[in-house]
Design a protein around this motif. Sequence first.
Motif, PDB file in Angstrom:
ATOM      1  N   MET A   1       0.847  -1.182   0.000  1.00  0.00           N
ATOM      2  CA  MET A   1       0.000   0.000   0.000  1.00  0.00           C
ATOM      3  C   MET A   1       0.892   1.246   0.000  1.00  0.00           C
ATOM      4  O   MET A   1       1.863   1.310   0.733  1.00  0.00           O
ATOM      5  N   SER A   2       0.534   2.228  -0.783  1.00  0.00           N
ATOM      6  CA  SER A   2       1.335   3.439  -0.895  1.00  0.00           C
ATOM      7  C   SER A   2       1.162   4.327   0.335  1.00  0.00           C
ATOM      8  O   SER A   2       0.207   4.171   1.111  1.00  0.00           O
ATOM      9  N   THR A   3       2.086   5.259   0.498  1.00  0.00           N
ATOM     10  CA  THR A   3       2.018   6.228   1.587  1.00  0.00           C
ATOM     11  C   THR A   3       0.692   6.976   1.533  1.00  0.00           C
ATOM     12  O   THR A   3      -0.005   7.106   2.538  1.00  0.00           O
ATOM     13  N   HIS A   4       0.370   7.443   0.356  1.00  0.00           N
ATOM     14  CA  HIS A   4      -0.870   8.205   0.161  1.00  0.00           C
ATOM     15  C   HIS A   4      -2.083   7.383   0.607  1.00  0.00           C
ATOM     16  O   HIS A   4      -2.942   7.878   1.345  1.00  0.00           O
ATOM     17  N   ASP A   5      -2.159   6.135   0.170  1.00  0.00           N
ATOM     18  CA  ASP A   5      -3.298   5.281   0.511  1.00  0.00           C
ATOM     19  C   ASP A   5      -3.373   4.994   2.008  1.00  0.00           C
ATOM     20  O   ASP A   5      -4.461   4.966   2.584  1.00  0.00           O
ATOM     21  N   VAL A  65      -5.280  17.494   3.978  1.00  0.00           N
ATOM     22  CA  VAL A  65      -4.901  16.105   3.747  1.00  0.00           C
ATOM     23  C   VAL A  65      -3.505  16.052   3.149  1.00  0.00           C
ATOM     24  O   VAL A  65      -2.668  15.244   3.546  1.00  0.00           O
ATOM     25  N   LYS A  66      -3.227  16.942   2.212  1.00  0.00           N
ATOM     26  CA  LYS A  66      -1.912  16.993   1.560  1.00  0.00           C
ATOM     27  C   LYS A  66      -0.798  17.247   2.579  1.00  0.00           C
ATOM     28  O   LYS A  66       0.290  16.684   2.467  1.00  0.00           O
ATOM     29  N   ASP A  67      -1.054  18.075   3.571  1.00  0.00           N
ATOM     30  CA  ASP A  67      -0.053  18.341   4.611  1.00  0.00           C
ATOM     31  C   ASP A  67       0.353  17.051   5.332  1.00  0.00           C
ATOM     32  O   ASP A  67       1.528  16.842   5.636  1.00  0.00           O
ATOM     33  N   VAL A  68      -0.613  16.193   5.603  1.00  0.00           N
ATOM     34  CA  VAL A  68      -0.332  14.937   6.297  1.00  0.00           C
ATOM     35  C   VAL A  68       0.497  14.017   5.398  1.00  0.00           C
ATOM     36  O   VAL A  68       1.503  13.444   5.832  1.00  0.00           O
ATOM     37  N   VAL A  69       0.098  13.897   4.143  1.00  0.00           N
ATOM     38  CA  VAL A  69       0.844  13.061   3.189  1.00  0.00           C
ATOM     39  C   VAL A  69       2.264  13.585   3.034  1.00  0.00           C
ATOM     40  O   VAL A  69       3.235  12.814   3.067  1.00  0.00           O
ATOM     41  N   ASP A  70       2.411  14.897   2.898  1.00  0.00           N
ATOM     42  CA  ASP A  70       3.742  15.497   2.738  1.00  0.00           C
ATOM     43  C   ASP A  70       4.637  15.235   3.948  1.00  0.00           C
ATOM     44  O   ASP A  70       5.833  14.974   3.799  1.00  0.00           O
ATOM     45  N   LEU A  71       4.056  15.295   5.140  1.00  0.00           N
ATOM     46  CA  LEU A  71       4.827  15.034   6.360  1.00  0.00           C
ATOM     47  C   LEU A  71       5.406  13.618   6.335  1.00  0.00           C
ATOM     48  O   LEU A  71       6.609  13.426   6.561  1.00  0.00           O
ATOM     49  N   VAL A  72       4.580  12.650   6.029  1.00  0.00           N
ATOM     50  CA  VAL A  72       5.040  11.257   6.001  1.00  0.00           C
ATOM     51  C   VAL A  72       6.071  11.060   4.897  1.00  0.00           C
ATOM     52  O   VAL A  72       7.115  10.428   5.112  1.00  0.00           O
ATOM     53  N   GLU A  73       5.823  11.613   3.728  1.00  0.00           N
ATOM     54  CA  GLU A  73       6.759  11.454   2.609  1.00  0.00           C
ATOM     55  C   GLU A  73       8.111  12.084   2.919  1.00  0.00           C
ATOM     56  O   GLU A  73       9.145  11.561   2.513  1.00  0.00           O
ATOM     57  N   ARG A  74       8.112  13.181   3.675  1.00  0.00           N
ATOM     58  CA  ARG A  74       9.375  13.823   4.065  1.00  0.00           C
ATOM     59  C   ARG A  74      10.204  12.873   4.942  1.00  0.00           C
ATOM     60  O   ARG A  74      11.417  12.740   4.769  1.00  0.00           O
ATOM     61  N   ALA A  77      11.524   9.904   2.811  1.00  0.00           N
ATOM     62  CA  ALA A  77      12.635  10.300   1.951  1.00  0.00           C
ATOM     63  C   ALA A  77      13.934  10.405   2.738  1.00  0.00           C
ATOM     64  O   ALA A  77      15.011  10.141   2.206  1.00  0.00           O
ATOM     65  N   ALA A  78      13.829  10.758   4.000  1.00  0.00           N
ATOM     66  CA  ALA A  78      15.021  10.908   4.849  1.00  0.00           C
ATOM     67  C   ALA A  78      15.531   9.584   5.375  1.00  0.00           C
ATOM     68  O   ALA A  78      16.666   9.488   5.846  1.00  0.00           O
ATOM     69  N   ALA A  79      14.710   8.557   5.299  1.00  0.00           N
ATOM     70  CA  ALA A  79      15.103   7.248   5.852  1.00  0.00           C
ATOM     71  C   ALA A  79      16.103   6.522   4.989  1.00  0.00           C
ATOM     72  O   ALA A  79      16.280   6.724   3.842  1.00  0.00           O
TER      73      ALA A  79
END
Length: 79
Positions: A1-5, A65-74, A77-79
């Motif tokens: 499942m994707s981050t977004h989903d 909603v985009k703010d939450v997705v962006d937080l997780v994706e950030r 990406a750092a991992a």
Amino acid sequence: MSTHDTVLDILKELSATETILPEQSLQDDLGLDSIQLVTILIEIEDRFEILLDESDMNPFELTTVKDVVDLVERYEAAA
């Protein structure tokens, strides 16, 4: 499942809303209260197995909603 989903699943569970769009407001459109906003952060840490920095623990900085997705994706990406 994707981050977004996965983020959408969290938000659907908390808001009881089936259709969620990136531009929707967490409070105004999804009707989330302050406790549910904090729950989002806890769920993010649990489901994505990440530890959010103290600076990211203010739930009121997440407005869409985009703010939450962006937080997780950030963090991913750092991992």
